[in-house]
Design a protein around this motif. Structure first.
Motif, PDB file in Angstrom:
ATOM      1  N   SER A   1       0.831  -1.204   0.000  1.00  0.00           N
ATOM      2  CA  SER A   1       0.000   0.000   0.000  1.00  0.00           C
ATOM      3  C   SER A   1       0.864   1.252   0.000  1.00  0.00           C
ATOM      4  O   SER A   1       0.569   2.231  -0.680  1.00  0.00           O
ATOM      5  CB  SER A   1      -0.919   0.001   1.226  1.00  0.00           C
ATOM      6  N   TYR A   2       1.950   1.204   0.775  1.00  0.00           N
ATOM      7  CA  TYR A   2       2.861   2.345   0.837  1.00  0.00           C
ATOM      8  C   TYR A   2       3.477   2.626  -0.522  1.00  0.00           C
ATOM      9  O   TYR A   2       3.534   3.778  -0.977  1.00  0.00           O
ATOM     10  CB  TYR A   2       3.935   2.057   1.880  1.00  0.00           C
ATOM     11  N   ILE A   3       3.961   1.561  -1.214  1.00  0.00           N
ATOM     12  CA  ILE A   3       4.572   1.716  -2.535  1.00  0.00           C
ATOM     13  C   ILE A   3       3.531   2.196  -3.547  1.00  0.00           C
ATOM     14  O   ILE A   3       3.800   3.071  -4.375  1.00  0.00           O
ATOM     15  CB  ILE A   3       5.197   0.387  -3.000  1.00  0.00           C
ATOM     16  N   ARG A   4       2.318   1.625  -3.453  1.00  0.00           N
ATOM     17  CA  ARG A   4       1.279   1.978  -4.413  1.00  0.00           C
ATOM     18  C   ARG A   4       0.901   3.460  -4.303  1.00  0.00           C
ATOM     19  O   ARG A   4       0.638   4.124  -5.306  1.00  0.00           O
ATOM     20  CB  ARG A   4       0.041   1.105  -4.169  1.00  0.00           C
ATOM     21  N   GLU A   5       0.858   4.001  -3.086  1.00  0.00           N
ATOM     22  CA  GLU A   5       0.494   5.398  -2.896  1.00  0.00           C
ATOM     23  C   GLU A   5       1.561   6.353  -3.421  1.00  0.00           C
ATOM     24  O   GLU A   5       1.266   7.501  -3.741  1.00  0.00           O
ATOM     25  CB  GLU A   5       0.246   5.666  -1.410  1.00  0.00           C
TER      26      GLU A   5
ATOM     27  N   ILE B   1      16.955   3.625  -2.144  1.00  0.00           N
ATOM     28  CA  ILE B   1      16.405   2.442  -1.466  1.00  0.00           C
ATOM     29  C   ILE B   1      16.418   2.649   0.044  1.00  0.00           C
ATOM     30  O   ILE B   1      15.413   2.399   0.743  1.00  0.00           O
ATOM     31  CB  ILE B   1      17.181   1.179  -1.845  1.00  0.00           C
ATOM     32  N   PHE B   2      17.529   3.129   0.586  1.00  0.00           N
ATOM     33  CA  PHE B   2      17.622   3.380   2.033  1.00  0.00           C
ATOM     34  C   PHE B   2      16.636   4.469   2.472  1.00  0.00           C
ATOM     35  O   PHE B   2      16.028   4.378   3.548  1.00  0.00           O
ATOM     36  CB  PHE B   2      19.065   3.770   2.414  1.00  0.00           C
ATOM     37  N   PHE B   3      16.509   5.471   1.632  1.00  0.00           N
ATOM     38  CA  PHE B   3      15.588   6.562   1.963  1.00  0.00           C
ATOM     39  C   PHE B   3      14.145   6.057   2.030  1.00  0.00           C
ATOM     40  O   PHE B   3      13.393   6.369   2.967  1.00  0.00           O
ATOM     41  CB  PHE B   3      15.709   7.682   0.920  1.00  0.00           C
ATOM     42  N   VAL B   4      13.749   5.257   1.035  1.00  0.00           N
ATOM     43  CA  VAL B   4      12.378   4.721   1.024  1.00  0.00           C
ATOM     44  C   VAL B   4      12.143   3.835   2.234  1.00  0.00           C
ATOM     45  O   VAL B   4      11.087   3.903   2.887  1.00  0.00           O
ATOM     46  CB  VAL B   4      12.127   3.941  -0.289  1.00  0.00           C
ATOM     47  N   PHE B   5      13.102   3.002   2.566  1.00  0.00           N
ATOM     48  CA  PHE B   5      12.964   2.110   3.726  1.00  0.00           C
ATOM     49  C   PHE B   5      12.828   2.918   5.022  1.00  0.00           C
ATOM     50  O   PHE B   5      11.967   2.619   5.872  1.00  0.00           O
ATOM     51  CB  PHE B   5      14.172   1.176   3.803  1.00  0.00           C
ATOM     52  N   PHE B   6      13.655   3.971   5.152  1.00  0.00           N
ATOM     53  CA  PHE B   6      13.600   4.804   6.358  1.00  0.00           C
ATOM     54  C   PHE B   6      12.255   5.520   6.477  1.00  0.00           C
ATOM     55  O   PHE B   6      11.638   5.540   7.545  1.00  0.00           O
ATOM     56  CB  PHE B   6      14.750   5.831   6.315  1.00  0.00           C
ATOM     57  N   ARG B   7      11.777   6.092   5.371  1.00  0.00           N
ATOM     58  CA  ARG B   7      10.494   6.793   5.397  1.00  0.00           C
ATOM     59  C   ARG B   7       9.333   5.840   5.656  1.00  0.00           C
ATOM     60  O   ARG B   7       8.351   6.200   6.311  1.00  0.00           O
ATOM     61  CB  ARG B   7      10.266   7.529   4.074  1.00  0.00           C
TER      62      ARG B   7
ATOM     63  N   THR C   1       4.794   4.738   8.658  1.00  0.00           N
ATOM     64  CA  THR C   1       3.811   3.692   8.993  1.00  0.00           C
ATOM     65  C   THR C   1       3.716   3.433  10.486  1.00  0.00           C
ATOM     66  O   THR C   1       2.758   2.803  10.936  1.00  0.00           O
ATOM     67  CB  THR C   1       4.175   2.376   8.289  1.00  0.00           C
ATOM     68  N   GLN C   2       4.684   3.913  11.258  1.00  0.00           N
ATOM     69  CA  GLN C   2       4.629   3.716  12.703  1.00  0.00           C
ATOM     70  C   GLN C   2       3.376   4.369  13.309  1.00  0.00           C
ATOM     71  O   GLN C   2       2.691   3.802  14.156  1.00  0.00           O
ATOM     72  CB  GLN C   2       5.891   4.283  13.354  1.00  0.00           C
ATOM     73  N   PHE C   3       3.047   5.573  12.831  1.00  0.00           N
ATOM     74  CA  PHE C   3       1.881   6.296  13.342  1.00  0.00           C
ATOM     75  C   PHE C   3       0.578   5.579  12.975  1.00  0.00           C
ATOM     76  O   PHE C   3      -0.313   5.414  13.801  1.00  0.00           O
ATOM     77  CB  PHE C   3       1.878   7.723  12.777  1.00  0.00           C
ATOM     78  N   TYR C   4       0.511   5.107  11.709  1.00  0.00           N
ATOM     79  CA  TYR C   4      -0.719   4.440  11.274  1.00  0.00           C
ATOM     80  C   TYR C   4      -0.898   3.091  11.966  1.00  0.00           C
ATOM     81  O   TYR C   4      -2.035   2.659  12.227  1.00  0.00           O
ATOM     82  CB  TYR C   4      -0.704   4.258   9.751  1.00  0.00           C
TER      83      TYR C   4
END
Length: 334
Positions: free
Chosen positions: A4-8, A50-56, A61-64
């Motif tokens: 879902s994260y990637i799709r958005e 790749i590292f940036f996407v993983f970190f974000r 997603t922690q909040f959700y």
């Protein structure tokens, strides 16, 4: 959740990959640029991305996830004695808010009922001096003054009657008493009430009742007839109003036809709407738009279908189709 994260964010990801490929393409067509250096730089940019996407992903997603866990904790059916203090606090808050909302709703309902009772009491109290006024008007000898006062008295009487039935409409199902109603007696009674108004306007009635009895509620059927006859008189002048009853396919059909100003075709679908008045003729500024609305409500409760035919400056015909007796018995559970 990862998908879902990637799709958005797919549009931004595709844009970044496109830019990397575009840089490689530029290096390929330009011999002055070293391809190995460009590929090395692109590789580094890709790793950083790749590292940036993983970190974000972890951060956003922690909040959700916390919201989702909190929503799952709101299932009070799964709360037991061993649950956490947070879950117990949620349950207590929900129960407290529910009780508070129920108390507010009960208070508002009691206030509305009290206001309704006060209004009904006031209407009944006003009827006493109104009756006394009618008796005094009847003793007047000057005919012109007598007719004028009778007309104004009738207007007040009809407005009070309309307000009384408007307050009774919400509980009409509890106020019905179905019986054989003498249609002829009921219609003549309503016409006599309008006598002074009809004399002033030069309006007469042509009554032809092939069916003289109908299965209905006398009080509410009288209200329906009163509203339709009042409308016919109000919007007519120096003409006959025809009232007839027939039997069609084992159904009683009553029609009230006038030759007054009529109703515009565009207004006919809306005449039973609450508060609606004519869009073409605004001279009747005193109209409230409640008469036909209440008539339709009462007719629906009695399972009477109302049909309207009208043409401007030619008149209007209201037709009441009563249900068959066996259908009515089945519907009302008599």
């Amino acid at each position: 959740m990862w998908l879902s994260y990637i799709r958005e964010r797919i549009s931004w990801i595709l844009l970044f990959l496109f830019l990397l490929l575009f840089i490689v393409f530029i290096a390929y067509i330009d011999p002055t640029i070293a391809m190995s250096s460009i590929l090395y730089a692109v590789f580094l940019f890709f790793l950083i991305f790749i590292f940036f996407v993983f970190f974000r992903y972890q951060k956003e997603t922690q909040f959700y996830k916390s919201i989702q866990d909190w929503e799952n904790s709101l299932d009070t059916t799964s709360i037991s004695e061993g649950n956490s203090p947070f879950e117990k606090m949620i349950e207590e808050n929900l129960q407290r808010q529910t009780l508070q909302l129920n108390r507010i709703a009960e208070q508002k309902q009691l206030a509305l009922e009290q206001e309704k009772d006060d209004l009904l009491t006031w209407i009944h109290e006003v009827k006493t001096p109104l009756t006394a006024m009618q008796l005094k008007i009847e003793r007047l000898e000057e005919s012109q003054l007598k007719n004028q006062l009778s007309y104004e008295w009738l207007r007040i009487h009809l407005l009070l009657d309309q307000q009384l039935h408007q307050n009774r409409i919400p509980s009409i199902e509890n106020d019905l008493y179905i019986e054989q109603v003498n249609l002829e007696k009921l219609i003549y009674k309503e016409i006599r009430e309008l006598q002074s108004w009809c004399l002033e306007k030069g309006i007469g009635f042509d009554i032809d009742l092939s069916v003289t009895e109908v299965l209905s509620d006398a009080k509410w059927l009288g209200f329906i007839m009163r509203q339709l006859l009042t409308n016919a008189v109000k919007y007519s002048s120096a003409s006959e109003i025809e009232v007839c009853s027939t039997e069609q396919d084992e159904q009683t059909v009553v029609s009230i036809k006038d030759y007054g100003r009529g109703i515009a075709a565009k207004d006919i679908p809306r005449i039973f709407d609450k508060g609606f008045t004519s869009t073409t003729i605004h001279s009747g500024h005193a109209a409230t738009g409640m008469g036909l609305y209440l008539t339709k409500k009462a007719a629906d409760a009695l399972h009477i279908h109302i049909n309207v035919e009208s043409a401007v400056d030619k008149g209007t015909t209201f037709t009441l189709h009563f249900p068959k007796e066996n259908e009515f018995v089945h519907i009302t559970g008599m």
